[in-house]
Scaffold this motif. Structure first.
Motif, PDB file in Angstrom:
ATOM      1  N   UNK A  99      14.045   6.145  -6.154  1.00  0.00           N
ATOM      2  CA  UNK A  99      13.970   6.573  -4.563  1.00  0.00           C
ATOM      3  C   UNK A  99      14.808   5.077  -3.594  1.00  0.00           C
ATOM      4  N   UNK A 100      14.809   4.143  -4.258  1.00  0.00           N
ATOM      5  CA  UNK A 100      15.078   3.065  -3.537  1.00  0.00           C
ATOM      6  C   UNK A 100      16.826   2.887  -3.447  1.00  0.00           C
TER       7      UNK A 100
ATOM      8  N   UNK B 122      14.307   8.210   8.265  1.00  0.00           N
ATOM      9  CA  UNK B 122      15.087   9.091   6.545  1.00  0.00           C
ATOM     10  C   UNK B 122      14.613   8.826   5.485  1.00  0.00           C
ATOM     11  N   UNK B 123      15.162   7.815   5.488  1.00  0.00           N
ATOM     12  CA  UNK B 123      14.542   6.993   4.017  1.00  0.00           C
ATOM     13  C   UNK B 123      13.392   6.856   3.846  1.00  0.00           C
ATOM     14  N   UNK B 124      12.548   6.122   4.677  1.00  0.00           N
ATOM     15  CA  UNK B 124      11.081   6.124   4.523  1.00  0.00           C
ATOM     16  C   UNK B 124      10.020   7.290   4.119  1.00  0.00           C
ATOM     17  N   UNK B 125      10.463   8.521   4.417  1.00  0.00           N
ATOM     18  CA  UNK B 125      10.840   9.556   5.232  1.00  0.00           C
ATOM     19  C   UNK B 125      10.215  10.183   3.476  1.00  0.00           C
ATOM     20  N   UNK B 126      11.653  10.178   2.707  1.00  0.00           N
ATOM     21  CA  UNK B 126      11.820  10.436   1.228  1.00  0.00           C
ATOM     22  C   UNK B 126      11.255   9.287   0.920  1.00  0.00           C
ATOM     23  N   UNK B 127      10.706   8.306   0.830  1.00  0.00           N
ATOM     24  CA  UNK B 127       9.721   7.007   0.439  1.00  0.00           C
ATOM     25  C   UNK B 127       8.516   7.705   0.244  1.00  0.00           C
TER      26      UNK B 127
ATOM     27  N   UNK C   8       6.531   8.802  -2.537  1.00  0.00           N
ATOM     28  CA  UNK C   8       4.988   8.835  -3.374  1.00  0.00           C
ATOM     29  C   UNK C   8       3.763   9.256  -3.299  1.00  0.00           C
ATOM     30  N   UNK C   9       3.872  10.218  -2.193  1.00  0.00           N
ATOM     31  CA  UNK C   9       2.419  10.951  -2.484  1.00  0.00           C
ATOM     32  C   UNK C   9       2.664  11.904  -3.994  1.00  0.00           C
ATOM     33  N   UNK C  10       4.269  12.320  -4.392  1.00  0.00           N
ATOM     34  CA  UNK C  10       4.797  13.374  -5.162  1.00  0.00           C
ATOM     35  C   UNK C  10       4.113  12.524  -6.481  1.00  0.00           C
ATOM     36  N   UNK C  11       3.625  11.242  -6.452  1.00  0.00           N
ATOM     37  CA  UNK C  11       3.873   9.982  -8.007  1.00  0.00           C
ATOM     38  C   UNK C  11       2.245   9.999  -7.772  1.00  0.00           C
ATOM     39  N   UNK C  12       1.815   9.687  -6.856  1.00  0.00           N
ATOM     40  CA  UNK C  12       0.140   9.485  -7.066  1.00  0.00           C
ATOM     41  C   UNK C  12      -1.123  10.368  -7.286  1.00  0.00           C
ATOM     42  N   UNK C  13      -0.314  11.269  -6.888  1.00  0.00           N
ATOM     43  CA  UNK C  13      -1.238  12.436  -7.644  1.00  0.00           C
ATOM     44  C   UNK C  13      -1.162  13.073  -9.508  1.00  0.00           C
TER      45      UNK C  13
END
Length: 184
Positions: free
Chosen positions: A117-118, A153-158, A162-167
């Motif tokens: 993502x970075x 925008x970059x922070x929003x993508x991050x 993170x929310x998607x991966x963390x689950x």
């Protein structure tokens, strides 16, 4: 009130509430001054509204497609995280038996995705700035693109990543290590 040189236009600034009577009065004056010319009128606020209506439609269309693209990207990222957790199922079980905590396992599973993502933010930020700057050149009064807009925008993508991966990472980290190592 002034008569313009282009297209025979006459611009009048109006401060009244009875537009119909005023338009009828101006029409009569127009016929007296120039009987051979056709009288047409429009209000400037309506002209500006018509000029920017297509921009508003384009904005709504981009918002719809962007939302759809983010949802599809989240589904893809979720499935990649599930696949990575399944591939490393035995490794996670061994690490849990040796004393690794949930936060360590979640960080291990999320680290590779966050790096990607970075990298995508680093690639997309200059391209987005160039495209937005070129698009804004078409306006007489334009707003400059601020650095914090691209950063947010970059922070929003991050955050979305993170929310998607963390689950999926939490699910893999909380699983029973005996189930993953039973087949060995």
């Amino acid at each position: 009130m002034f008569l313009s040189q282009d297209k025979g236009a006459l611009s009048i600034r109006v401060n009244t509430h009875n537009y119909q009577a005023f338009v009828a009065q101006v029409k009569q004056l127009w016929k007296n001054m120039s009987p051979n010319e056709h009288f047409e009128y429009s209000f400037m606020d309506e002209d500006f509204d018509a000029a920017y209506r297509s921009e508003q439609r384009t904005g709504k269309l981009f918002l719809s497609f962007t939302t759809l693209a983010v949802i599809i990207a989240c589904l893809g990222l979720f499935s990649l995280a599930a696949y990575a957790a399944e591939q490393r199922n035995k490794e996670i079980g061994i690490r849990k038996i040796l004393g690794a905590g949930v936060s360590t396992i979640v960080a291990m599973l999320s680290k590779d995705f966050i790096k990607l993502v970075f990298i995508s933010i680093i690639i997309a930020t200059p391209l987005a700035w160039l495209m937005m700057n070129k698009w804004l050149q078409g306006y007489a009064y334009r707003q400059n693109i601020q650095w914090w807009m691209l950063l947010s925008a970059g922070a929003g993508a991050l955050v979305i990543a993170i929310v998607t991966i963390s689950s999926q990472s939490f699910k893999a980290a909380r699983s029973n290590p005996v189930d993953s190592l039973r087949s060995e």
